[in-house]
Design a protein around this motif. Structure first.
Motif, PDB file in Angstrom:
ATOM      1  N   PHE A  87      -7.040 -25.005  69.361  1.00 26.43           N
ATOM      2  CA  PHE A  87      -7.616 -25.416  68.083  1.00 26.43           C
ATOM      3  C   PHE A  87      -6.511 -25.881  67.139  1.00 26.43           C
ATOM      4  O   PHE A  87      -5.343 -25.492  67.294  1.00 26.43           O
ATOM      5  CB  PHE A  87      -8.359 -24.246  67.424  1.00 26.43           C
ATOM      6  CG  PHE A  87      -9.598 -23.805  68.158  1.00 26.43           C
ATOM      7  CD1 PHE A  87     -10.849 -24.227  67.749  1.00 26.43           C
ATOM      8  CD2 PHE A  87      -9.516 -22.960  69.254  1.00 26.43           C
ATOM      9  CE1 PHE A  87     -11.998 -23.815  68.412  1.00 26.43           C
ATOM     10  CE2 PHE A  87     -10.652 -22.547  69.925  1.00 26.43           C
ATOM     11  CZ  PHE A  87     -11.894 -22.979  69.502  1.00 26.43           C
ATOM     12  N   ASP A  88      -6.894 -26.662  66.160  1.00 23.66           N
ATOM     13  CA  ASP A  88      -5.989 -27.014  65.065  1.00 23.66           C
ATOM     14  C   ASP A  88      -5.672 -25.742  64.292  1.00 23.66           C
ATOM     15  O   ASP A  88      -6.568 -25.038  63.824  1.00 23.66           O
ATOM     16  CB  ASP A  88      -6.669 -28.050  64.161  1.00 23.66           C
ATOM     17  CG  ASP A  88      -5.779 -28.500  63.010  1.00 23.66           C
ATOM     18  OD1 ASP A  88      -4.658 -27.963  62.849  1.00 23.66           O
ATOM     19  OD2 ASP A  88      -6.210 -29.391  62.254  1.00 23.66           O
ATOM     20  N   ALA A  89      -4.376 -25.416  64.137  1.00 21.78           N
ATOM     21  CA  ALA A  89      -3.960 -24.154  63.519  1.00 21.78           C
ATOM     22  C   ALA A  89      -3.842 -24.234  62.002  1.00 21.78           C
ATOM     23  O   ALA A  89      -3.421 -23.264  61.371  1.00 21.78           O
ATOM     24  CB  ALA A  89      -2.627 -23.690  64.113  1.00 21.78           C
ATOM     25  N   ASN A  92       8.339 -22.500  72.070  1.00 18.14           N
ATOM     26  CA  ASN A  92       6.933 -22.144  72.184  1.00 18.14           C
ATOM     27  C   ASN A  92       6.088 -23.399  72.364  1.00 18.14           C
ATOM     28  O   ASN A  92       5.769 -24.095  71.401  1.00 18.14           O
ATOM     29  CB  ASN A  92       6.471 -21.374  70.943  1.00 18.14           C
ATOM     30  CG  ASN A  92       7.148 -20.023  70.832  1.00 18.14           C
ATOM     31  OD1 ASN A  92       7.519 -19.435  71.843  1.00 18.14           O
ATOM     32  ND2 ASN A  92       7.309 -19.531  69.632  1.00 18.14           N
ATOM     33  N   VAL A  93       5.772 -23.700  73.595  1.00 22.19           N
ATOM     34  CA  VAL A  93       4.911 -24.843  73.907  1.00 22.19           C
ATOM     35  C   VAL A  93       3.852 -24.391  74.905  1.00 22.19           C
ATOM     36  O   VAL A  93       3.978 -23.349  75.564  1.00 22.19           O
ATOM     37  CB  VAL A  93       5.702 -26.031  74.492  1.00 22.19           C
ATOM     38  CG1 VAL A  93       6.723 -26.551  73.500  1.00 22.19           C
ATOM     39  CG2 VAL A  93       6.363 -25.652  75.818  1.00 22.19           C
ATOM     40  N   ILE A  94       2.803 -25.196  74.999  1.00 23.74           N
ATOM     41  CA  ILE A  94       1.772 -25.025  76.015  1.00 23.74           C
ATOM     42  C   ILE A  94       1.984 -26.114  77.062  1.00 23.74           C
ATOM     43  O   ILE A  94       2.207 -27.276  76.718  1.00 23.74           O
ATOM     44  CB  ILE A  94       0.371 -25.147  75.398  1.00 23.74           C
ATOM     45  CG1 ILE A  94       0.161 -24.068  74.332  1.00 23.74           C
ATOM     46  CG2 ILE A  94      -0.709 -25.067  76.465  1.00 23.74           C
ATOM     47  CD1 ILE A  94      -1.039 -24.324  73.452  1.00 23.74           C
ATOM     48  N   ILE A 129       2.532 -29.469  75.068  1.00 26.69           N
ATOM     49  CA  ILE A 129       1.817 -29.450  73.793  1.00 26.69           C
ATOM     50  C   ILE A 129       2.568 -28.526  72.831  1.00 26.69           C
ATOM     51  O   ILE A 129       2.730 -27.329  73.098  1.00 26.69           O
ATOM     52  CB  ILE A 129       0.375 -28.962  73.982  1.00 26.69           C
ATOM     53  CG1 ILE A 129      -0.344 -29.833  75.020  1.00 26.69           C
ATOM     54  CG2 ILE A 129      -0.380 -28.968  72.662  1.00 26.69           C
ATOM     55  CD1 ILE A 129      -1.708 -29.311  75.422  1.00 26.69           C
ATOM     56  N   LYS A 130       3.024 -29.073  71.719  1.00 27.36           N
ATOM     57  CA  LYS A 130       3.777 -28.292  70.748  1.00 27.36           C
ATOM     58  C   LYS A 130       2.837 -27.403  69.936  1.00 27.36           C
ATOM     59  O   LYS A 130       1.790 -27.850  69.474  1.00 27.36           O
ATOM     60  CB  LYS A 130       4.564 -29.215  69.816  1.00 27.36           C
ATOM     61  CG  LYS A 130       5.605 -30.075  70.538  1.00 27.36           C
ATOM     62  CD  LYS A 130       6.347 -30.976  69.568  1.00 27.36           C
ATOM     63  CE  LYS A 130       7.368 -31.831  70.295  1.00 27.36           C
ATOM     64  NZ  LYS A 130       8.095 -32.735  69.368  1.00 27.36           N
ATOM     65  N   MET A 131       3.237 -26.141  69.750  1.00 25.58           N
ATOM     66  CA  MET A 131       2.411 -25.187  69.023  1.00 25.58           C
ATOM     67  C   MET A 131       2.814 -25.027  67.568  1.00 25.58           C
ATOM     68  O   MET A 131       2.000 -24.635  66.728  1.00 25.58           O
ATOM     69  CB  MET A 131       2.475 -23.807  69.695  1.00 25.58           C
ATOM     70  CG  MET A 131       1.869 -23.737  71.066  1.00 25.58           C
ATOM     71  SD  MET A 131       1.863 -22.041  71.674  1.00 25.58           S
ATOM     72  CE  MET A 131       0.878 -21.212  70.433  1.00 25.58           C
ATOM     73  N   ASP A 132       4.077 -25.287  67.248  1.00 29.24           N
ATOM     74  CA  ASP A 132       4.595 -24.966  65.919  1.00 29.24           C
ATOM     75  C   ASP A 132       3.974 -25.845  64.846  1.00 29.24           C
ATOM     76  O   ASP A 132       3.752 -27.044  65.053  1.00 29.24           O
ATOM     77  CB  ASP A 132       6.114 -25.132  65.889  1.00 29.24           C
ATOM     78  CG  ASP A 132       6.811 -24.151  66.816  1.00 29.24           C
ATOM     79  OD1 ASP A 132       6.220 -23.105  67.109  1.00 29.24           O
ATOM     80  OD2 ASP A 132       7.942 -24.436  67.252  1.00 29.24           O
ATOM     81  N   SER A 172       0.070 -26.010  57.917  1.00 27.16           N
ATOM     82  CA  SER A 172      -0.400 -27.349  58.258  1.00 27.16           C
ATOM     83  C   SER A 172       0.058 -27.712  59.665  1.00 27.16           C
ATOM     84  O   SER A 172       1.252 -27.658  59.977  1.00 27.16           O
ATOM     85  CB  SER A 172       0.142 -28.386  57.260  1.00 27.16           C
ATOM     86  OG  SER A 172      -0.245 -29.695  57.626  1.00 27.16           O
ATOM     87  N   GLY A 173      -0.900 -28.074  60.507  1.00 30.33           N
ATOM     88  CA  GLY A 173      -0.575 -28.505  61.854  1.00 30.33           C
ATOM     89  C   GLY A 173      -0.375 -27.349  62.816  1.00 30.33           C
ATOM     90  O   GLY A 173      -0.595 -26.178  62.504  1.00 30.33           O
ATOM     91  N   GLY A 174       0.045 -27.676  64.008  1.00 30.53           N
ATOM     92  CA  GLY A 174       0.244 -26.680  65.045  1.00 30.53           C
ATOM     93  C   GLY A 174      -1.007 -26.465  65.873  1.00 30.53           C
ATOM     94  O   GLY A 174      -2.077 -27.008  65.597  1.00 30.53           O
ATOM     95  N   VAL A 175      -0.866 -25.664  66.928  1.00 29.91           N
ATOM     96  CA  VAL A 175      -1.965 -25.363  67.835  1.00 29.91           C
ATOM     97  C   VAL A 175      -2.207 -23.865  67.850  1.00 29.91           C
ATOM     98  O   VAL A 175      -1.274 -23.071  67.970  1.00 29.91           O
ATOM     99  CB  VAL A 175      -1.664 -25.858  69.266  1.00 29.91           C
ATOM    100  CG1 VAL A 175      -2.754 -25.425  70.237  1.00 29.91           C
ATOM    101  CG2 VAL A 175      -1.529 -27.375  69.280  1.00 29.91           C
TER     102      VAL A 175
END
Length: 583
Positions: free
Chosen positions: A489-491, A344-346, A400-403, A429-432
């Motif tokens: 956005f910051d997830a 799962n990436v953008i 761009i990593k989402m996890d 914490s973290g992710g997109v």
């Protein structure tokens, strides 16, 4: 025979649905004489499963325990739906009960007709051995056959093996009163996945109307290609764990580490429009997941006649990586798959802000661009004088990593005499986070009109510290250029999921009422977001509510496997008051 048992489990879901709809003449239409219309729908769903289990369970010499299980199971799922409609119904009173009372043709919409049927057959054998409740060993073998997969690929056999050591029962801890549980576990196993729709091996045809001379005709086209080699997706997992409890079980928890390698991933592969089909389902590649999980529960205060307090927390982190593609390539940009990166990436440009008056190289990087437009990262080379050698282009897109880095949850419970208060929450914490409301084609970025929308912080010469680009600059359709980057956005977040307050009435009070137990309680769900950059900016709940293909405006932007926040039903805040009675 002592210890030998046979059991049959049978389950059935049977559901029938009959419904109808009627819309009178001119209703929901700007034309008063628009014809009335009616439709009826009938569907039947059946799901049955039967399991046959043969068990042998014995203990020998008080220390040797054996448990043997053999299983055969079968299940079948079927669904059948038909829809018929008609227009210009003779009278409103007929509604949808007599579609024959029309002078217009009765329509059977092929897109609304659906039939599917699938089955699964399974065999399993398991042996468990325990010695003195100290050493445990389990071995399992299973074989599954699925009708959803291709001929020659329907069956798969996979094993599992695990061992445990209950250190607590060893003689060297016999007199240790502080350690109530200390157990090591290790395991290896395989699992299989057949999560594809029935008939995915056959492909799918779609219907499309077209003109044939002076007549309207209906034709078929290939909507999804067949998958004649579609087989099982299966995973191999190694797991290591530790269970512990100390101080009369007032402090307990678990720690886990696992590595999972998945082969023949079942995924939909999108195709370019020039292929004539939108895509197909295939065993697309291989991946690896590894992670840790940790949970801790404690009884901080334990006073049955006063205040008691329990607290629990769990944290887990998972890292996945695409280790290979069936094509043998390292990159599949069309499907956003990159070997060595998470699944799962953008794959998009990376926003760095907005261009300002006097910024260097705007005319080189964005020919025809203007101050106030979105500025994205440039990854190309530079000339000796420091100027970029080219303008921004497809080569500047980033993976761009989402996890998230880690996730978890927490719970706490207070009790004082008859009162109790429970709180459950979660964090990340973290992710997109992808917000389709803010992305290209989202409601905040369309430039053809405001549509009575919310106030947007646009760039102007007097408002250069804005978040949104200046309207009227370079566009992509009805959106600002690079408009998709506005939706990232910051997830990170921390939120309270539920709060429950209850009161148990004393026995002396309810005994005269003939009750054994009487409890009042009130629960609120999603009451509070403690921390979230997305919530701070938008006021919305930071948890995703849809997949990338479930918001009509952005179906071509994000891959169906990516979770997003969109126009689907958001997380809701609800209040519940109730009571429990026991007679």
């Amino acid at each position: 025979m002592e210890g030998l048992k046979y059991r049959t489990n049978v389950g059935l879901n049977f559901r029938m649905n009959n419904s109808g709809s009627y819309t009178g003449e001119g209703v929901f239409s700007p034309t008063p004489d628009n014809m009335s219309r009616a439709a009826i729908s009938n569907s039947l769903t059946t799901q049955w499963v039967i399991e046959n289990l043969l068990t042998y369970d014995r203990t020998f010499a008080d220390k040797h325990k054996i448990n043997l299980i053999g299983m055969f199971s079968a299940e079948e799922n079927s669904f059948n739906r038909s829809v018929v409609s008609a227009t210009d119904i003779a009278r409103d009173e007929f509604r949808f009960y007599n579609l024959g009372q029309t002078t217009e043709p009765i329509v059977v919409d092929p897109a609304q007709q659906l039939y599917e049927k699938s089955g699964l057959r399974s065999y399993m054998a398991r042996a468990m051995y325990s010695y003195d409740d100290r050493y445990m060993l389990t071995a399992t073998i299973r074989r599954d056959g699925s009708s959803r997969l291709a001929d020659g690929k329907k069956w798969h056999t996979y094993p599992a093996l695990s061992a445990g050591w209950n250190i607590t029962n060893e003689s060297f801890l016999e007199n240790n009163k502080s350690i109530n549980l200390l157990k090591l576990r290790v395991g290896y196993g395989e699992t299989s996945n057949q999560a594809v729709n029935p008939y995915a091996t056959l492909g799918r045809l779609g219907l499309r109307p077209y003109n044939f001379g002076d007549q309207n005709a209906m034709g078929y086209y290939v909507q999804e290609l067949p998958g004649p080699d579609l087989g099982w997706e299966y995973s191999q997992t190694r797991n290591y764990g530790l269970d512990f409890a100390f101080f009369n079980n007032r402090l307990s928890g678990t720690a886990e580490y696992y590595v999972t390698k998945t082969t023949d991933l079942l995924m939909r592969i999108g195709l370019p429009p020039t292929s004539g089909a939108s895509g197909y389902i295939a065993n697309a590649g291989n991946s690896m997941n590894k992670g840790i999980e940790f949970s801790l529960n404690g009884v901080i205060l334990d006073n049955p006649d006063g205040l008691s307090w329990e607290l629990g927390v769990n944290i887990y982190s998972n890292k996945n990586e695409l280790t290979g593609l069936a094509s043998g390539q390292d990159r599949d940009e069309g499907n956003w798959w990159f070997v060595g990166q998470p699944i799962n990436v953008i794959y998009d440009y990376q926003k760095e802000g907005l261009w300002q008056e006097g910024d260097p190289y705007l005319d080189i990087l964005e020919p025809g661009g203007n101050p106030g437009m979105i500025k994205v990262k440039y990854t190309g080379e530079y000339n000796e004088d420091g100027t970029p050698v080219r303008q921004i282009g497809p080569d500047d897109r980033q993976v761009i990593k989402m996890d998230p880095d880690f996730q978890g949850g927490f719970n706490t419970r207070f009790s004082y005499k008859g009162f109790d208060l429970g709180i459950v929450g979660s964090f990340q914490s973290g992710g997109v986070l992808i917000s389709t409301l803010h992305s290209a084609n989202g409601y905040l970025n369309l430039l053809s009109g405001r549509r009575g929308n919310v106030d947007v912080d646009y760039w102007t010469p007097e408002n250069t510290d804005a978040k949104y680009p200046k309207p009227g600059g370079l566009t992509s359709g009805d959106n600002p250029k690079y408009g998709t980057t506005m939706g990232y956005f910051d997830a990170s977040y921390m939120k309270v999921r539920t709060i429950t307050l209850g009161y148990n009435f004393e026995q002396a009070f309810i005994k005269d009422l003939g009750l054994d137990r009487f409890r009042l309680y009130a629960t609120v769900t999603n009451p509070l977001v403690l921390f979230s950059p997305f919530h701070k900016e938008t006021g919305m709940d930071p948890e995703t509510n849809s997949y990338g293909n479930e918001n009509a405006a952005v179906t071509e932007t994000y891959k169906p496997r990516l979770l997003t926040i969109g126009t689907n039903t958001p997380a809701t805040k609800s209040f519940l008051v109730g009571f429990n009675l026991t007679f």
